[in-house]
Design a protein around this motif. Sequence first.
Motif, PDB file in Angstrom:
ATOM      1  N   GLY A  29      -0.929   8.087   0.137  1.00  0.00           N
ATOM      2  CA  GLY A  29      -0.991   9.348  -0.584  1.00  0.00           C
ATOM      3  C   GLY A  29       0.096  10.322  -0.153  1.00  0.00           C
ATOM      4  O   GLY A  29       0.670  11.033  -0.986  1.00  0.00           O
ATOM      5  N   LYS A  77       0.859  -1.184   0.000  1.00  0.00           N
ATOM      6  CA  LYS A  77       0.000   0.000   0.000  1.00  0.00           C
ATOM      7  C   LYS A  77       0.894   1.231   0.000  1.00  0.00           C
ATOM      8  O   LYS A  77       1.771   1.388   0.843  1.00  0.00           O
ATOM      9  N   LYS A  87      -3.948   1.827   9.783  1.00  0.00           N
ATOM     10  CA  LYS A  87      -2.760   1.092   9.348  1.00  0.00           C
ATOM     11  C   LYS A  87      -2.446  -0.091  10.271  1.00  0.00           C
ATOM     12  O   LYS A  87      -2.222  -1.202   9.815  1.00  0.00           O
ATOM     13  N   GLN A 137      -2.465   7.279  16.678  1.00  0.00           N
ATOM     14  CA  GLN A 137      -3.633   8.126  16.429  1.00  0.00           C
ATOM     15  C   GLN A 137      -3.922   8.250  14.931  1.00  0.00           C
ATOM     16  O   GLN A 137      -3.164   7.746  14.111  1.00  0.00           O
ATOM     17  N   MET A 190       5.841   5.659  16.065  1.00  0.00           N
ATOM     18  CA  MET A 190       6.698   6.304  17.049  1.00  0.00           C
ATOM     19  C   MET A 190       5.978   6.433  18.391  1.00  0.00           C
ATOM     20  O   MET A 190       4.773   6.592  18.443  1.00  0.00           O
ATOM     21  N   THR A 196       4.453   4.738   4.069  1.00  0.00           N
ATOM     22  CA  THR A 196       3.836   6.005   4.473  1.00  0.00           C
ATOM     23  C   THR A 196       4.868   7.129   4.533  1.00  0.00           C
ATOM     24  O   THR A 196       5.968   6.980   3.975  1.00  0.00           O
ATOM     25  N   VAL A 246      -1.205   6.775  21.804  1.00  0.00           N
ATOM     26  CA  VAL A 246       0.103   6.920  21.144  1.00  0.00           C
ATOM     27  C   VAL A 246      -0.098   6.761  19.640  1.00  0.00           C
ATOM     28  O   VAL A 246       0.419   7.534  18.839  1.00  0.00           O
TER      29      VAL A 246
HETATM   30  N1  LIG Z   1       2.310   6.833  16.924  1.00  0.00           N
HETATM   31  C1  LIG Z   1       2.408   7.305  15.676  1.00  0.00           C
HETATM   32  N2  LIG Z   1       3.557   7.129  14.992  1.00  0.00           N
HETATM   33  C2  LIG Z   1       3.695   7.604  13.736  1.00  0.00           C
HETATM   34  N3  LIG Z   1       2.743   8.289  13.074  1.00  0.00           N
HETATM   35  C3  LIG Z   1       1.568   8.506  13.691  1.00  0.00           C
HETATM   36  C4  LIG Z   1       1.353   8.022  15.025  1.00  0.00           C
HETATM   37  N4  LIG Z   1       0.090   8.376  15.386  1.00  0.00           N
HETATM   38  C5  LIG Z   1      -0.437   9.030  14.354  1.00  0.00           C
HETATM   39  N5  LIG Z   1       0.425   9.130  13.318  1.00  0.00           N
HETATM   40  C6  LIG Z   1       0.148   9.830  12.053  1.00  0.00           C
HETATM   41  O1  LIG Z   1      -0.202   8.898  11.022  1.00  0.00           O
HETATM   42  C7  LIG Z   1       0.186   9.480   9.779  1.00  0.00           C
HETATM   43  C8  LIG Z   1       0.203   8.421   8.675  1.00  0.00           C
HETATM   44  O2  LIG Z   1      -1.119   8.177   8.214  1.00  0.00           O
HETATM   45  P1  LIG Z   1      -1.751   8.967   6.959  1.00  0.00           P
HETATM   46  O3  LIG Z   1      -3.126   8.430   6.781  1.00  0.00           O
HETATM   47  O4  LIG Z   1      -1.591  10.432   7.139  1.00  0.00           O
HETATM   48  O5  LIG Z   1      -0.784   8.578   5.756  1.00  0.00           O
HETATM   49  P2  LIG Z   1      -0.965   7.520   4.578  1.00  0.00           P
HETATM   50  O6  LIG Z   1      -1.966   6.490   4.968  1.00  0.00           O
HETATM   51  O7  LIG Z   1       0.410   7.082   4.235  1.00  0.00           O
HETATM   52  O8  LIG Z   1      -1.532   8.381   3.393  1.00  0.00           O
HETATM   53  P3  LIG Z   1      -3.038   8.396   2.788  1.00  0.00           P
HETATM   54  O9  LIG Z   1      -3.996   8.182   3.910  1.00  0.00           O
HETATM   55  O10 LIG Z   1      -3.109   9.756   2.202  1.00  0.00           O
HETATM   56  O11 LIG Z   1      -3.062   7.318   1.777  1.00  0.00           O
HETATM   57  C9  LIG Z   1       1.532  10.086  10.083  1.00  0.00           C
HETATM   58  O12 LIG Z   1       1.890  11.091   9.162  1.00  0.00           O
HETATM   59  C10 LIG Z   1       1.333  10.633  11.512  1.00  0.00           C
HETATM   60  O13 LIG Z   1       0.949  11.981  11.497  1.00  0.00           O
END
Ligand SMILES: Nc1ncnc2c1ncn2[C@@H]1O[C@H](COP(=O)(O)OP(=O)(O)OP(=O)(O)O)[C@@H](O)[C@H]1O
Length: 287
Positions: free
Chosen positions: A32, A29, A242, A236, A208, A202, A234
């Motif tokens: 975006g 996957k 994911k 969110q 983290m 991602t 932690v």
């Molecule tokens: N504990 C954590 N560790 C890392 N990232 C986190 C955590 N909690 C929340 N996040 C957030 O999750 C985001 C990743 O998910 P996001 O849905 O934004 O990206 P993506 O799935 O790769 O892209 P898209 O949804 O556009 O396809 C990170 O950029 C971060 O802001």
Amino acid sequence: MKQAIKKADVLLEALPYIKSYSGKIFVIKYGGSALIDPDIKRGVLEDIVFMSYVGIRPVLIHGGGPFINEELKKSKKKVEFKDGLRVTTKDVMQIVDKVLSQVNHSIVDHIKELGGRALSLNTVKKDVIKTRPHKEHKKLGFVGEVERIEVDIIRKAVRPRSVPVISPVGLGSEKELYNVNADDVSSEIAVQLKAAKLVLLTDVKGIMREKDNEDSLISTLSKEDVDTLIKNNVIQTGMIPKVKACTNALDGGVSKTHIIDGRIPHSLLLEIFTDKGIGTEIVKERT
Ligand SMILES: Nc1ncnc2c1ncn2[C@@H]1O[C@H](COP(=O)(O)OP(=O)(O)OP(=O)(O)O)[C@@H](O)[C@H]1O
Ligand SMILES: [Mg+2]
């Protein structure tokens, strides 16, 4: 000469991995957020073309969040999320579909430019992902959950060296379109195709412990750890679907799941063909 030998060493280091993964399906996957930068995009797609040439069968599911947000802002529509899921009115859904189709075709074209073979699976006919409304559909609108993956359509497309590229748009029972979370879609597809790996690319290093502190990266998590980290806030927003995608895939028989940083050049190759794991690996139980 020395450098040439070094190159041969690097190739040989990959041999055991190529041997064990050749012929296996990897569901990837591509989020975006990691799609925006053209150099990163090229690197990711080069890795995928490489994988397909060494006999791995990648299946690619893409997101498109930032492009959708941009288009919504241009059309003066609200960008709104609840628990990491986009609130999707009928108008928003039209934009989501249009933007995701564009993203899908640009990925397919790019793979072809790089010498690979790719197939856009569900931008015209949307029947790959059969969808039901999300249980919070009153709040979320046209957000769907995967009801069934038409896995035979994907299987047929996974010919040697051909990469199916799937957009997270699903079809409801009344032929209405739904916005489906791409992480969920990739997880279901990985289970149905009995994939060897699910890899979520991602725009952060992995999971983290502290927000925005890359030194707090967690390398390995068990399913149980994941539950605790969600409870403790932690994990969110976009990271929630994911980790759930990873645990669902593990429950469904996928042996390895990874959340890795698409921004690191060739993170896919590093993850797959070397011992050094990067990002966060989610496993059934920690050893
Ligand atoms: N504990 C954590 N560790 C890392 N990232 C986190 C955590 N909690 C929340 N996040 C957030 O999750 C985001 C990743 O998910 P996001 O849905 O934004 O990206 P993506 O799935 O790769 O892209 P898209 O949804 O556009 O396809 C990170 O950029 C971060 O802001
Ligand atoms: Mg996301």
